[in-house]
Design a protein around this motif. Structure first.
Motif, PDB file in Angstrom:
ATOM      1  N   LYS A  70       0.832  -1.207   0.000  1.00  8.83           N
ATOM      2  CA  LYS A  70       0.000   0.000   0.000  1.00  8.83           C
ATOM      3  C   LYS A  70       0.867   1.257   0.000  1.00  8.83           C
ATOM      4  O   LYS A  70       0.556   2.248  -0.680  1.00  8.83           O
ATOM      5  CB  LYS A  70      -0.918  -0.001   1.224  1.00  8.83           C
ATOM      6  CG  LYS A  70      -1.879   1.180   1.277  1.00  8.83           C
ATOM      7  CD  LYS A  70      -2.770   1.113   2.506  1.00  8.83           C
ATOM      8  CE  LYS A  70      -3.696   2.311   2.565  1.00  8.83           C
ATOM      9  NZ  LYS A  70      -4.561   2.287   3.788  1.00  8.83           N
ATOM     10  N   LYS A  75      -2.958   1.284  -3.109  1.00 13.13           N
ATOM     11  CA  LYS A  75      -3.936   0.536  -2.346  1.00 13.13           C
ATOM     12  C   LYS A  75      -4.515  -0.613  -3.169  1.00 13.13           C
ATOM     13  O   LYS A  75      -4.743  -1.706  -2.655  1.00 13.13           O
ATOM     14  CB  LYS A  75      -5.068   1.470  -1.882  1.00 13.13           C
ATOM     15  CG  LYS A  75      -6.069   0.815  -0.950  1.00 13.13           C
ATOM     16  CD  LYS A  75      -7.074   1.831  -0.437  1.00 13.13           C
ATOM     17  CE  LYS A  75      -8.054   1.181   0.538  1.00 13.13           C
ATOM     18  NZ  LYS A  75      -9.023   2.159   1.085  1.00 13.13           N
ATOM     19  N   GLN A  79      -4.421  -4.571  -2.304  1.00  8.90           N
ATOM     20  CA  GLN A  79      -5.638  -5.368  -2.186  1.00  8.90           C
ATOM     21  C   GLN A  79      -5.624  -6.579  -3.117  1.00  8.90           C
ATOM     22  O   GLN A  79      -6.146  -7.637  -2.783  1.00  8.90           O
ATOM     23  CB  GLN A  79      -6.853  -4.492  -2.473  1.00  8.90           C
ATOM     24  CG  GLN A  79      -7.129  -3.474  -1.378  1.00  8.90           C
ATOM     25  CD  GLN A  79      -8.239  -2.512  -1.716  1.00  8.90           C
ATOM     26  OE1 GLN A  79      -8.722  -2.484  -2.850  1.00  8.90           O
ATOM     27  NE2 GLN A  79      -8.654  -1.723  -0.750  1.00  8.90           N
ATOM     28  N   GLU A 150      -7.087  -0.906   8.254  1.00 14.37           N
ATOM     29  CA  GLU A 150      -7.551   0.357   7.668  1.00 14.37           C
ATOM     30  C   GLU A 150      -7.990   1.342   8.754  1.00 14.37           C
ATOM     31  O   GLU A 150      -8.607   2.357   8.462  1.00 14.37           O
ATOM     32  CB  GLU A 150      -8.723   0.088   6.711  1.00 14.37           C
ATOM     33  CG  GLU A 150      -8.336  -0.645   5.448  1.00 14.37           C
ATOM     34  CD  GLU A 150      -7.456   0.192   4.544  1.00 14.37           C
ATOM     35  OE1 GLU A 150      -7.472   1.437   4.678  1.00 14.37           O
ATOM     36  OE2 GLU A 150      -6.744  -0.394   3.719  1.00 14.37           O
ATOM     37  N   TYR A 202     -16.211  -3.656   4.727  1.00 11.13           N
ATOM     38  CA  TYR A 202     -14.982  -3.646   3.936  1.00 11.13           C
ATOM     39  C   TYR A 202     -15.186  -2.900   2.622  1.00 11.13           C
ATOM     40  O   TYR A 202     -14.363  -2.064   2.224  1.00 11.13           O
ATOM     41  CB  TYR A 202     -14.541  -5.085   3.674  1.00 11.13           C
ATOM     42  CG  TYR A 202     -13.141  -5.203   3.114  1.00 11.13           C
ATOM     43  CD1 TYR A 202     -12.032  -4.996   3.926  1.00 11.13           C
ATOM     44  CD2 TYR A 202     -12.931  -5.512   1.771  1.00 11.13           C
ATOM     45  CE1 TYR A 202     -10.740  -5.105   3.415  1.00 11.13           C
ATOM     46  CE2 TYR A 202     -11.651  -5.614   1.254  1.00 11.13           C
ATOM     47  CZ  TYR A 202     -10.565  -5.413   2.081  1.00 11.13           C
ATOM     48  OH  TYR A 202      -9.294  -5.513   1.571  1.00 11.13           O
ATOM     49  N   THR A 205     -15.848   0.977   3.023  1.00 10.17           N
ATOM     50  CA  THR A 205     -14.668   1.802   3.286  1.00 10.17           C
ATOM     51  C   THR A 205     -13.772   1.931   2.053  1.00 10.17           C
ATOM     52  O   THR A 205     -12.635   2.412   2.148  1.00 10.17           O
ATOM     53  CB  THR A 205     -13.843   1.210   4.447  1.00 10.17           C
ATOM     54  OG1 THR A 205     -13.558  -0.172   4.169  1.00 10.17           O
ATOM     55  CG2 THR A 205     -14.594   1.308   5.751  1.00 10.17           C
ATOM     56  N   ASN A 207     -12.657  -0.554   0.056  1.00 10.16           N
ATOM     57  CA  ASN A 207     -11.800  -1.699  -0.190  1.00 10.16           C
ATOM     58  C   ASN A 207     -12.483  -2.672  -1.149  1.00 10.16           C
ATOM     59  O   ASN A 207     -13.705  -2.660  -1.310  1.00 10.16           O
ATOM     60  CB  ASN A 207     -11.470  -2.420   1.119  1.00 10.16           C
ATOM     61  CG  ASN A 207     -10.717  -1.509   2.070  1.00 10.16           C
ATOM     62  OD1 ASN A 207      -9.570  -1.150   1.835  1.00 10.16           O
ATOM     63  ND2 ASN A 207     -11.367  -1.117   3.163  1.00 10.16           N
TER      64      ASN A 207
END
Length: 213
Positions: A70, A75, A79, A150, A202, A205, A207
């Motif tokens: 990250k 990011k 992921q 996070e 998740y 936010t 993600n």
């Protein structure tokens, strides 16, 4: 910051109280019956399987890797890397669940050798009913770790509290209809509620999970 700490402390205390109340309710409902003894015996097997799942170790590996990619890449890259690891982890969990399912007869007879054949059969059926939900329970733990990574502190704990309350209501209402099997149903209810809630949080936010290996 102090307010956030106070909120988390309050949530944790509520969670502990909910767990205590749940335990008291279960004791009052089932006492020291043979059925609840068999259920707790299957929990010993589940505990061993949880250790074999290496859930805590996976979290310790995931989080540093996630933060590294990250910070150094992006990011999305982080992921995608985490998704690859988690996807293979789920494959491993499914394999472990299948082994648990088909070895239930041996495991139950090994853990509770002094019980009758009918008791063994009940334990086998319970363990086989629990084994699929183990995948969800272990996966939930990893998603919770990612939410904490996070800095979404408090929300996973709140989900856990609501889950405990939901389990308490389920066992209280359902025991009349399902007897000891309500304990298995409660595990499924709690795990599925956490799964849906964690995935929702998740994605909310910003993600994402990626289906790649």
């Amino acid at each position: 910051m102090n307010r956030a700490i106070l909120n988390m402390t309050a949530v944790n205390i509520i969670g502990i109280l909910a767990s205590i109340v749940y335990s008291i309710v279960v004791v009052n409902l089932f006492g020291t019956s043979r059925e609840i003894e068999i259920y707790f015996a299957t929990n010993v097997i589940i505990f061993v399987v949880m250790k074999l799942s290496q859930g805590g170790e996976i979290s310790e590996i995931l989080l540093p890797v996630y933060h590294k990619y990250k910070e150094n890449e992006s990011k999305e890259v982080a992921q995608r890397i985490i998704s690859i690891v988690l996807n293979w982890y789920v494959v491993f969990l499914v394999f472990l669940s299948i082994i648990t399912f088909y070895s239930a007869s041996f495991l139950v007879r090994f853990i509770i050798p002094g019980f009758t054949e009918s008791d063994h059969q009940l334990g086998i059926e319970m363990l086989q009913a629990i084994s699929p939900v183990l995948v969800i329970i272990f996966f939930n733990g990893q998603v919770q770790s990612l939410l904490n990574a996070e800095k979404k502190f408090g929300w996973p704990e709140m989900v856990d509290v609501v889950s405990r309350v939901l389990m308490l209501i389920t066992v209280s209402v359902g025991v009349t209809y399902f007897d000891i099997w309500i304990m298995i149903i409660v595990l499924w209810v709690g795990a599925l509620f956490k799964f849906i809630s964690y995935i929702f949080l998740y994605y909310r936010t910003g993600n994402r999970f990626y289906l790649q290996f």
